[in-house]
Design an enzyme around this catalytic site. Structure first.
Site, short mmCIF file in Angstrom:
data_model
loop_
_atom_site.label_atom_id
_atom_site.label_comp_id
_atom_site.label_asym_id
_atom_site.label_seq_id
_atom_site.Cartn_x
_atom_site.Cartn_y
_atom_site.Cartn_z
N LEU A 207 24.63 11.02 82.22
CA LEU A 207 23.42 11.81 82.49
C LEU A 207 23.67 12.63 83.75
O LEU A 207 23.94 12.06 84.81
CB LEU A 207 22.27 10.82 82.74
CG LEU A 207 20.85 11.34 82.80
CD1 LEU A 207 20.32 11.57 81.39
CD2 LEU A 207 19.95 10.31 83.49
N HIS A 208 23.62 13.94 83.63
CA HIS A 208 23.80 14.72 84.86
C HIS A 208 23.18 16.11 84.82
O HIS A 208 23.31 16.87 85.78
CB HIS A 208 25.29 14.85 85.21
CG HIS A 208 26.05 15.72 84.27
ND1 HIS A 208 26.48 15.29 83.04
CD2 HIS A 208 26.46 17.01 84.36
CE1 HIS A 208 27.12 16.27 82.43
NE2 HIS A 208 27.11 17.34 83.21
N ARG A 209 22.51 16.48 83.72
CA ARG A 209 21.87 17.81 83.67
C ARG A 209 20.78 17.87 84.71
O ARG A 209 20.00 16.91 84.88
CB ARG A 209 21.25 18.09 82.29
CG ARG A 209 22.24 18.16 81.16
CD ARG A 209 22.64 19.59 80.80
NE ARG A 209 23.82 20.04 81.48
CZ ARG A 209 25.08 19.75 81.14
NH1 ARG A 209 25.35 19.01 80.10
NH2 ARG A 209 26.08 20.22 81.86
N ARG A 240 26.14 13.77 91.13
CA ARG A 240 24.78 14.32 91.32
C ARG A 240 23.72 13.25 91.01
O ARG A 240 22.76 13.06 91.75
CB ARG A 240 24.56 15.51 90.39
CG ARG A 240 23.08 15.94 90.40
CD ARG A 240 22.70 16.79 89.22
NE ARG A 240 22.99 18.18 89.44
CZ ARG A 240 23.46 19.02 88.53
NH1 ARG A 240 23.69 18.60 87.32
NH2 ARG A 240 23.69 20.28 88.82
#
Ligand code: UDP
Length: 359
Positions: A207-209, A240
């Site tokens: 998950l990184h959007r 992030r």
């Protein structure tokens, strides 16, 4: 006769993976200069990929780290311009949809240097995604467009881009085939054993959007909802996401095991052994398809629509920022009804086709 000079621009994890199958071939026939912008710089986001995947060291590392989009893209423009003016390449190659892609293509087009865009034509049709802006701009500045899917060709045609557009298939499929065989032949140890997990009873998540990580309520909702799932989840944390979990003081639920980002080979063993993939990554949606594992995408759009049409992938957000619990439950409950129809990503020989297009 001196060889034609080609500059290749990379900067982020998926670009190192895309460079892996191509680099040696270009080295063989061209004067090849690889430029790393520095966008991803942690060892486990950059160095490990060069080492494990046998990619030679970049010739130039611009070390441009962090900062907001405008700041880092601006710095890349300044530094890349110096490199292009000095090296005078006949062609620049860019991959995918990151700020390094955009900067690499923009500097080249201002200097009238032809650009080859690998992974051209992808569209989510969501202009809130920074990646979508990067893709559109890069395609319109490129001279040769290497499309991974037929849908990508259609998208380009719809935007009036028809010249020098080629269906080359997906370069990540080629990397996937090569390194899957490599881990088998080299008996690369199963990462699952190190994590104390039994095979096939865990989910693999990334998950990184920005739409999922940068808003405290959205990230809290995702973590809480997934925390209620009755399945262990392995979660290699993108830097992030790690920073945002810390900044927002969000604790990982007990079924979610957060680990550091893993190298590509460990990722392949996790993919082989997981029962399901949960992700907002573009690359991972396809890789789940390659290994025929159901994929649940934590987004409301995807540029890899073929995975949806094949029955292999479900979108579980209502809007970019709202996880739909019903969609998620349905997607989890029908895990044995997923299908993997067709071969939309080409024949796995993308780099040969790219080399032909280079002339
Ligand atoms: N990946 C990896 N280690 C990780 C997470 C992802 O090697 O800890 C790989 C993944 O298998 C895929 C690629 O990185 O090949 C996807 O990159 P990412 O999700 O960063 O970017 P995106 O595909 O969303 O552009």
């Amino acid at each position: 006769m001196s060889k034609k000079k080609i500059l290749t621009i990379v900067g982020a994890r998926p670009q190192f993976i895309k460079l892996a199958p191509l680099c040696k071939k270009i080295d063989q026939y061209y004067q090849h200069c690889v430029v790393h912008t520095g966008q991803h710089f942690d060892d486990n986001m950059s160095k490990i990929f060069f080492e494990e995947m046998g990619i030679r060291k970049p010739d130039i590392n611009l070390n441009i780290r962090g900062g907001l989009h405008g700041h880092s893209t601006g710095n890349m423009l300044i530094e890349l311009e110096k490199v292009y003016v000095d090296k005078k390449p006949a062609l620049v190659i860019v991959f995918g949809d990151t700020n390094s892609t955009l900067a690499g293509a923009l500097v080249a087009s201002k200097l009238c240097i032809p650009v080859l865009h690998i992974e051209a034509g992808l569209r989510s049709f969501d202009k809130h995604m920074p990646e979508e802006i990067n893709r559109i701009c890069t395609d319109h500045m490129s001279t040769i467009l290497s499309a991974p899917t037929q849908t990508a060709i259609t998208n380009l045609t719809n935007e009036g881009l028809t010249k020098n557009v080629y269906f080359h298939g997906d370069i990540m499929l080629e990397a996937h085939h090569y390194f899957m065989k490599h881990i088998k032949d080299s008996h690369h140890p199963s990462f699952t054993n190190q994590l104390n997990l039994s095979h096939h009873t865990f989910a693999l998540m990334t998950l990184h959007r920005a739409s999922n990580t940068d808003d405290k309520m959205v990230l809290t909702d995702i973590m809480t909802t997934l925390g209620n799932l009755n399945i262990p989840i392995i979660f290699p944390l993108h830097p992030r996401t790690k920073n945002k979990l810390t900044e927002f003081n969000i604790q990982c639920p007990s079924n979610i095991q957060c680990i550091e980002p893993v190298g590509y080979l460990d990722m392949l063993t996790l993919l082989k052994e997981t029962s399901i993939v949960l992700t907002d990554s573009g690359g991972l949606q396809k890789e789940a398809f390659f290994v025929k594992k159901p994929c649940i995408t934590l987004r409301d759009t995807t540029e890899w629509v073929e995975t949806i049409h094949a029955g292999a992938n479900r979108l579980v957000m209502d809007t970019p920022k709202k996880l739909n619990r019903d969609f998620l439950q349905q997607a989890i409950q029908s895990i044995d009804q997923y299908s993997f129809l067709g071969a939309p990503f080409g024949d796995g020989n993308t780099t040969d086709k790219i080399m032909d297009a280079l002339g």
